[in-house]
Write a protein that holds these residues in place. Structure first.
Motif, short mmCIF file in Angstrom:
data_model
loop_
_atom_site.label_atom_id
_atom_site.label_comp_id
_atom_site.label_asym_id
_atom_site.label_seq_id
_atom_site.Cartn_x
_atom_site.Cartn_y
_atom_site.Cartn_z
N PRO A 216 0.82 -1.22 0.00
CA PRO A 216 0.00 0.00 0.00
C PRO A 216 0.85 1.27 0.00
N GLN A 217 2.13 1.17 0.42
CA GLN A 217 2.97 2.37 0.45
C GLN A 217 3.47 2.76 -0.94
N ARG A 218 3.24 1.89 -1.94
CA ARG A 218 3.65 2.14 -3.32
C ARG A 218 5.18 2.28 -3.43
N LYS A 219 5.91 1.45 -2.66
CA LYS A 219 7.37 1.50 -2.67
C LYS A 219 7.92 0.53 -3.70
N THR A 220 9.20 0.71 -3.99
CA THR A 220 9.91 -0.27 -4.81
C THR A 220 10.17 -1.51 -3.96
N VAL A 221 9.82 -2.66 -4.48
CA VAL A 221 9.90 -3.92 -3.73
C VAL A 221 11.01 -4.78 -4.31
N TRP A 222 11.88 -5.30 -3.42
CA TRP A 222 12.92 -6.24 -3.85
C TRP A 222 12.44 -7.66 -3.60
N LEU A 223 12.56 -8.52 -4.59
CA LEU A 223 12.11 -9.90 -4.51
C LEU A 223 13.24 -10.80 -4.04
N PRO A 224 12.93 -11.98 -3.48
CA PRO A 224 13.99 -12.92 -3.08
C PRO A 224 14.76 -13.39 -4.31
N PRO A 225 16.00 -13.86 -4.13
CA PRO A 225 16.80 -14.37 -5.25
C PRO A 225 16.13 -15.58 -5.90
N TYR A 226 16.35 -15.75 -7.18
CA TYR A 226 15.81 -16.89 -7.90
C TYR A 226 16.72 -17.22 -9.07
N LEU A 227 16.61 -18.47 -9.55
CA LEU A 227 17.41 -18.91 -10.70
C LEU A 227 16.62 -18.63 -11.97
N ASP A 228 17.20 -17.83 -12.84
CA ASP A 228 16.52 -17.38 -14.05
C ASP A 228 16.31 -18.55 -15.01
N ASP A 229 15.07 -18.72 -15.48
CA ASP A 229 14.78 -19.81 -16.41
C ASP A 229 15.24 -19.47 -17.82
N ALA A 230 15.74 -18.26 -18.03
CA ALA A 230 16.27 -17.89 -19.35
C ALA A 230 17.79 -18.06 -19.41
N GLY A 231 18.36 -18.69 -18.42
CA GLY A 231 19.78 -19.00 -18.46
C GLY A 231 20.68 -17.87 -18.03
N GLN A 232 20.19 -16.87 -17.27
CA GLN A 232 21.04 -15.76 -16.85
C GLN A 232 21.56 -15.93 -15.43
N GLY A 233 21.43 -17.14 -14.87
CA GLY A 233 21.96 -17.41 -13.55
C GLY A 233 21.06 -16.89 -12.45
N LEU A 234 21.66 -16.61 -11.29
CA LEU A 234 20.91 -16.13 -10.14
C LEU A 234 20.60 -14.65 -10.30
N LEU A 235 19.32 -14.32 -10.06
CA LEU A 235 18.88 -12.93 -10.21
C LEU A 235 18.14 -12.50 -8.96
N VAL A 236 18.11 -11.20 -8.74
CA VAL A 236 17.23 -10.58 -7.77
C VAL A 236 16.56 -9.39 -8.48
N SER A 237 15.27 -9.21 -8.25
CA SER A 237 14.51 -8.22 -9.02
C SER A 237 13.96 -7.14 -8.10
N ALA A 238 13.90 -5.90 -8.66
CA ALA A 238 13.27 -4.77 -7.99
C ALA A 238 12.07 -4.33 -8.82
N ASP A 239 10.88 -4.21 -8.18
CA ASP A 239 9.65 -3.83 -8.87
C ASP A 239 9.11 -2.52 -8.30
N THR A 240 8.76 -1.59 -9.20
CA THR A 240 8.16 -0.31 -8.79
C THR A 240 6.76 -0.21 -9.39
N PRO A 241 5.71 0.04 -8.57
CA PRO A 241 4.34 0.07 -9.08
C PRO A 241 4.07 1.31 -9.94
N ILE A 242 3.12 1.17 -10.87
CA ILE A 242 2.70 2.26 -11.74
C ILE A 242 1.26 2.64 -11.36
#
Length: 682
Positions: A216-242
């Motif tokens: 509800p604060q409309r902040k940028t959210v960091w997701l837990p690490p995950y293994l990319d299924d497109a072959g880019q190795g371990l990733l962590v993602s940041a999401d900002t709402p629109i």
């Protein structure tokens, strides 16, 4: 006065030992002083290095944490810029016409449905971004709006991604999970092949962490690490709402490569054995150099956890509770000393202020204080040189004192002691008539006189002992003869009384049996029973007579005695006894008696314990040795185990050793027993 002077001169010989002792004590004291100084200096050096290193590590960790925070914030800022750009374009009403731009998807009609119906995608080979839309959600006006509004990102995404050092992809996700991704990586084919498209059919944007109900604060959210299924190795993602006003329109996300972040962490090594790791705000492992993740765990790892990056995303409390609690209690920036898998280490901790993550550096304490060992070694080298010089000076005094001491000892001690030593050696060789000359009236002279008195007394006592020994040997022989005669007397009395009585019973039973042939129904069976008892009693009594004292050893020999013993065993216990005897051996009566007793004890054990049906008894004379062997087919036993109460197992080897023979027993459970006694013949 002469006596005092001569004794005083001899005491001078002690100077040599005194000087040597003085040198050793002096060297020990000097060495001890240097050793204490070495320890104190090394401890102060170690404390100073440890304090300095703690401060340096705290500062380094804080600086690195700020750098990582700035780098990650730069990636997150790219999502914020894109989200704000879309919102401002919408609010201004100046959204450019995407239809005029080539190779840009701005409506659902431009998408192609996959053959399995799972995915709408942009099939244009010249596409600048990847467009994906879940097949279970038919495209509508919401889909078109997401595609139309996000078309302005086509030119923005490349420049934003280029500004980040660790970003590998940037994307837009609409309310219906309409997905626009840069750069082009062939995502439609990958999603269909790896099953991600099928799994996404039931996905809902409301379940995402960036959605209004979860953010509800409309902040940028960091997701837990995950293994990319497109072959880019371990990733962590940041999401900002629109948001268009208060209306949620999806989010902008960026994928940050943990592989690149881990490579940078691997270079963060203040000492050769140190390493760094990164935790998120929930205490989960975000990044750690290859091969170091297992060092954090204080428990055995599963096969999956031991794989490369198998621990990333795991909670530190599940890997090492002690370390996790210690880090939680520390106030960053700070340094704490703990034991990590048995190794003392310093762990520093600093926060990434904008993300809530923490960066920690682990440094082995031994590497921090290694320089103090160099100081200790330098002090030790100085100590060795000082002790060496001290001992060298003492050695010069020692040589002078030794020269004087040797002259005095040679004149006043060595000559009398040599005479005394010659006398002692003569006594050791058996010459008790030796005497040493008395050359002085001091203690050594008294010692020589006492020595001569001692030799005289030893001569007298030796003669007395020789006479006493002869008397004891005579008495021992007399006792043995008396015991032998007593055993023979008892054997004769048993034979003349009990054995004759039993023989009379047997004879009377046979007579009664003959008399009752006229009327066998009346007394035949009782008398036959009496006859069997009498015969058994006769065999038993004869066996007891041979066990009490085998007279046949003196009259008939060992072979005859062993024959009678085997006959008694056969009659008494109904065993199949097989004998094999060579002619009577030419050995002493004592040896014959010992062999007979060993055979008697062995066959007694067979009858009582072995549960055997067959016994083989042999006495063979070959190769200058007499061999007695008793072999049975009984249940056997383990000779290595103790058998309390079975004295025969102890007495048999003792008897064999007493006559100079060798005793051997071979047995194992279920395989019978073989007892062998070998005696030199002659």
């Amino acid at each position: 006065m002469v006596r005092f002077n001569r004794i005083s001169a001899k005491i001078a010989a002690g100077v040599m030992a005194f000087v040597l002792l003085l040198a050793l004590v002096t060297g020990a004291l000097v060495w001890r002083g240097f050793h204490q100084a070495e320890q104190a200096a090394a401890q102060r050096s170690a404390d100073s290095l440890q304090t300095q290193s703690r401060n340096t590590l705290i500062q380094l960790t804080a600086q690195e944490a700020q750098l990582y925070d700035l780098e990650l914030q730069q990636a997150a800022r790219a999502t914020k810029i894109a989200a704000d750009f879309m919102a401002q374009a919408r609010a201004s009403g100046k959204t450019p016409d995407a239809s005029a731009a080539p190779n840009v998807v701005y409506q659902a009609a431009q998408l192609t449905l996959s053959d399995n119906g799972l995915l709408y995608y942009d099939a244009n080979p010249k596409r600048r971004t990847e467009i994906l839309h879940i097949g279970s959600i038919p495209p509508d006006e919401v889909t078109d709006r997401s595609l139309r509004d996000s078309a302005i990102l086509e030119d923005l995404f490349p420049s934003l991604l280029a500004q980040t050092e660790t970003g590998v992809g940037i994307y837009f996700q609409g309310p219906q999970l309409t997905f626009r991704y840069y750069p082009v990586r062939g995502l439609p084919e990958l999603e269909l092949q790896n099953g991600a498209a099928e799994a996404a059919q039931t996905a809902r944007i409301e379940d995402f962490l960036v959605a209004p109900n979860n953010n509800p604060q409309r902040k940028t959210v960091w997701l837990p690490p995950y293994l990319d299924d497109a072959g880019q190795g371990l990733l962590v993602s940041a999401d900002t709402p629109i948001y268009y006003g208060d209306e949620f329109q999806g989010f902008i996300g960026i994928d940050v490569s943990l592989t690149r972040l881990i490579e940078r962490l691997s270079q963060l090594k203040p000492t050769p054995g140190s390493f760094a790791f990164l935790l998120d705000s929930e205490g989960r492992l975000i990044a750690v150099p290859d091969g170091r993740a297992a060092a954090l765990a204080n428990r055995p790892l599963s096969a999956q956890e031991q794989a490369a990056n198998g621990l990333l995303g795991a909670a530190l409390t599940e890997l090492n509770t002690e370390l996790a609690l210690a880090l939680q209690a520390a106030q960053p920036p700070d340094a704490l000393e703990i034991s990590l898998n048995g190794q003392p280490v310093i762990v520093t901790r600093a926060s990434l202020p904008n993300l809530g993550w923490t960066l920690s550096i682990v440094v082995p304490l031994a590497e921090v204080t290694a320089e103090s060992q160099s100081v200790a070694r330098a002090i030790e080298a100085d100590a060795i040189a000082t002790v060496r010089n001290t001992l060298l000076i003492m050695a010069l005094f020692f040589i002078g004192a030794a020269a004087v001491t040797l002259w005095l000892s040679q004149r006043f001690l060595a000559r009398p002691m040599t005479d005394m030593l010659s006398g002692v050696r003569a006594i050791t060789a058996g010459n008790l008539d030796v005497s040493v000359p008395v050359t002085s009236n001091d203690e050594l002279g008294e010692l020589a006189a006492s020595f001569n008195q001692m030799t005289d007394e030893l001569n007298r006592r030796t003669r007395e002992l020789a006479q006493t020994s002869a008397e004891l040997q005579l008495k021992e022989t007399q006792v043995k003869m008396a015991a032998l005669e007593e055993r023979q007397r008892l054997a004769r009395e048993l034979h003349d009384s009990v054995s004759q009585a039993l023989y009379g019973i047997a004879l009377g039973a046979r007579t009664a049996q003959t008399q009752l042939e006229r009327d066998p129904a009346r007394l035949g069976e009782p008398l036959e029973y009496i006859l069997s008892l009498a015969e058994a009693g006769l065999s038993e009594m004869r066996a007891l007579i041979f066990e009490l004292r085998p007279e046949s050893l003196q009259t008939e020999g060992l072979v005859a005695a062993l024959t009678k013993q085997s006959d008694a065993l056969r009659a008494r216990h109904k065993l199949d006894v097989v004998t094999r005897f060579d002619p009577e051996p030419e050995i002493s009566l004592e040896a014959k008696e010992a062999l007979y007793r060993i055979a008697q004890e062995a066959m007694h054990n067979v009858a009582r314990h072995a549960h055997a049906t067959r016994v083989e008894l042999s006495l063979l004379n070959a190769d200058g040795a007499l061999t007695l062997e008793i072999r049975d087919n009984g249940k056997g036993f383990d000779p290595a185990q103790p058998y309390p109460g079975h004295l025969g197992l102890k007495s048999m080897p003792e008897r064999a050793a007493h006559i100079g023979g060798a005793f051997h027993i071979e047995s194992r459970p279920g395989a019978g027993t073989v007892i062998t006694v070998t005696v030199p013949n002659g």
